[in-house]
Design an enzyme around this catalytic site. Structure first.
Site: not given
Ligand code: BDP
Length: 705
Positions: A167, A291, A336, A365, A387, A393
């Site tokens: 992913e 998610e 969010r 994100d 993280e 991405e």
């Protein structure tokens, strides 16, 4: 005769080139230049291991030292039993002062060098420190160095599925071949472990956060055990992602409620089974209630209930739970930006002491640029892990060259102010601010089956940078770039080194400028996240769209996070609120994260917002072009294939920078209706044209949720 001389010269010049294929990453320990060896390293003749009991890690350390020093110095370096001159002495001293358990001290004179550590893992890191220094042709005589990692758990997160798709992975398939394990151990596993150990990474989560319960099945645990056996001698522990509903899917239970005794027993038995096979198993990484992933909230329990259920049976084995704070769900009607803070901060103090909460660097994100996540500093009683995403991405994926160390540095040096000025994110995660007993950092890996592991050669620099900053989050990005360059292009040609360092240093800012300048965010194409999509509107829910985040209309653009808007800003310390909340003091870089700003509002540059937006996009494109021009100039200094591959990626980057610029400006102009500033060029097409250019596909597969 002339031809022979010419051929000789040609061969000679090829040797001077950067000649590696990229497979060996920064650990391509080939023989150094004879002059360099003669001045600095000739004294090294052998290795003496003093007063030390052998174990797996130490044995491996000896092999690593003898093999790589022999190769670098072009002579045989062996382990000796007797003391002699010209030795590297390895000593374990449990009472060594001023170093941590994984730390080491290296002291040298003109003709001897001593590495001392409390553990064999410390010696392993000391050995790599020395080898890497020699590899970069640095001084090793008469030095004294004392190094200990500032963060305990330095972990790669692989978003690898067991069918080997990855992913958000852009470098081929997963390197973990579950089908052939445990019988076939691909030599690449060991190469991977060595690369990680050489930069201090000491853990790896093998499986995707969007987890599959099958990895917890007995036969899969045997596969994990095989990998653990390889990684152990490099000081690396393995971790798995735990699917919260595994007791139902694997155990046949009716529920996965974390307070149900049967469920708790199932996990306890599973954990006992794991430790029978893997005595040093690291623990679990969990994505829950995000998610579409199952989690404790499915049973009206909270994150602490879920994490603690796993933490309890792990504790007696020394295992940990890394519970992710990336909670993002269309079932929860919350902005969010604010959701994670709201769900986690009230639970501070309720997590078991072997739980870490793993927080992404920013509140949305992995955008090209985000302010730091407001949770950093807000949970003094709960160890928070950072993280970071190493895979790109949202930053051009496998094609763009973006030196991420700059972005990591920016995040780590962000000031949370929670314990006064200077309480940086680095101080939160290394435990100094709140005295965390356990610390960690995670990087979402960019590694795949590509021959050079990362596809784009410069992606290796991001993996390298993650390791270095995980060891010491206070390092300067520029020094990391220099180290990587010296290890990757070991011909030490000044021109080539300067170009490589320049590319790494300037590329993040360039990327932000051609994608999301002035604090724009979440304006990428939907789903695969590749390419521009500022027009993306009304999917399932408003805040999954681009339009929600920029709200551009005829008058203004930007997201109001102040009290007049979502009030997300209130989650930060008052001093940060003051800085970001005031239109005049808010750095331009974060402007549209926090403010709605009229197009005609004057900025510090003297340009108004619309003009500045056009200016920044143009600047990004110019920089992307400059990157290619700089690289073109080193053609004669780089091995042909490597040169071509980097150049071709830069061609794509340049093309896509232009695409981002044109598409975004065409779209924003359709909102602002303002003319393009004099001297700038309007995009050649209407916004409708760019909408149609959206990619139907990108290699990093889309999640199934
Ligand atoms: C997003 C990715 C998605 C991941 C998710 C996560 O688009 O593929 O599953 O983050 O971090 O960035 O869990």
């Amino acid at each position: 005769m002339k031809q022979i001389v010419f051929a000789f010269l040609l061969i000679f010049s090829q040797i001077q080139l950067f000649g590696q294929s990229g497979y060996n990453l920064w650990t391509d320990y080939k023989k150094l230049d004879a002059n360099v060896i003669a001045t600095e390293y000739n004294f090294i003749n052998s290795i003496l291991v003093s007063n030390t009991k052998d174990d797996e890690v130490l044995n491996n350390t000896k092999t690593i030292l003898t093999q790589n020093l022999s190769s670098l110095l072009g002579k045989s370096i062996k382990i000796e039993k007797q003391k002699k001159t010209g030795q590297i002495t390895l000593t374990i001293n449990k009472n060594a002062l001023n170093i941590g358990n994984e730390g080491f001290t290296l002291t040298s004179t003109n003709n001897a060098l001593n590495i001392e550590a409390k553990t064999s893992t410390g010696l392993l890191y000391g050995a790599f420190y020395l080898i890497n220094k020699i590899h970069r042709s640095e001084k090793i005589k008469n030095i004294k160095v004392s190094e200990s990692p500032k963060i305990q758990n330095r972990i790669l997160n692989h978003w690898d599925n067991i069918d080997r798709t990855v992913e958000r992975g852009y470098a081929g398939f997963s390197i973990f071949n579950w089908h052939e394990l445990p019988e076939y151990e691909d030599p690449r596993y060991e190469d991977y472990a060595m690369a990680n150990a050489s930069i201090g990474i000491n853990g790896t989560v093998l499986t995707n956060v969007n987890a599959n319960a099958i990895v917890l099945r007995a036969d899969y645990l045997d596969k994990t055990a095989a990998l653990a056996n390889i990684f152990r001698k490099y000081g690396i522990k393995v971790y798995l992602t735990a699917r919260f509903s595994a007791p139902i899917e694997l155990g046949g239970l009716k529920t996965a409620d974390p307070l149900d005794p049967q469920v708790r027993l199932w996990w306890k038995n599973k954990i006992d089974e794991i430790y029978q096979k893997i005595p040093d198993f690291g623990g679990f990484l969990v994505k829950a209630n995000s998610e579409g992933q199952p989690g404790p909230q499915d049973y009206k329990r909270n994150h602490a209930d879920g994490a603690n259920m796993l933490a309890e049976p792990l504790k007696k084995y020394g295992g940990i739970v890394m519970w992710r704070a990336f909670v993002y769900s269309h079932e929860v009607n919350e902005d969010r930006f604010k959701q994670a803070y709201k769900e986690f901060v009230p639970l501070d103090g309720q997590f078991a002491d072997n739980v870490l909460v793993q927080v992404k660097n920013g509140p949305i994100d992995f955008q090209p640029r985000e302010p730091f996540h407001p949770m950093f500093g807000a949970m003094p009683k709960t160890p928070l892990m950072l993280e970071l995403q190493i895979t790109k991405e949202y930053l051009g994926q496998g094609t763009h060259l973006v030196g991420l160390a700059k972005m990591y540095e920016e995040i780590l040096q962000s000031d949370t102010h929670v314990k006064g000025k200077g309480t940086t994110v680095a101080k939160i995660i290394d435990g100094t601010a709140h005295d965390y007993k356990i610390t960690g950092i995670a990087g979402v890996a960019n590694i795949g089956t590509a021959f050079n592991s990362t596809g784009n050669l410069f992606g290796q620099a991001d993996w390298y940078a993650f390791g270095k900053l995980a060891w010491n989050p206070y390092l300067d990005a520029r020094n990391i770039f220099k180290e990587w360059t010296a290890a990757t292009f070991p011909n030490r040609n000044k021109k080539l080194s300067d170009v490589s360092n320049w590319l790494l240093e300037h590329s993040h800012e360039a990327c932000v400028s051609y994608m999301t300048p002035l604090g724009l965010h979440h304006i990428m194409a939907e789903g695969h996240h590749f390419g521009p999509g500022p027009w993306v509107d009304s999917l399932f829910r408003a805040d999954w769209t681009s339009v929600y985040y920029h709200k551009a209309n005829k008058d203004s653009i930007g997201f109001d996070s102040k009290i007049t808007g979502t009030n997300a800003l209130s989650q930060f310390h008052p001093d940060v609120q003051k800085l970001y909340g005031n239109l005049n003091s808010c750095p331009d870089e974060y402007l549209l994260w926090f403010h709605r700003v009229p197009w005609t509002h004057p900025l510090k540059s003297g340009r108004n917002l619309w003009e500045e937006l056009v200016f920044r996009y143009d600047q990004g494109v110019t920089k992307a072009r400059e990157m290619k021009t700089k690289w073109d100039a080193v053609e004669s200094l780089v091995e042909k294939e490597t040169f071509r591959s980097v150049r071709d990626h830069l061609i794509i980057q340049q093309k896509e920078a232009q695409w981002w610029r044109d598409a975004c400006l065409a779209y924003f102009q359709s909102r602002s209706q303002l003319a393009f500033p004099v001297g700038t060029i309007a995009p050649p097409h209407e916004v409708q044209y760019y909408k149609k250019l959206s990619y139907p596909y990108s290699p990093g597969i889309k999640p199934k949720w």
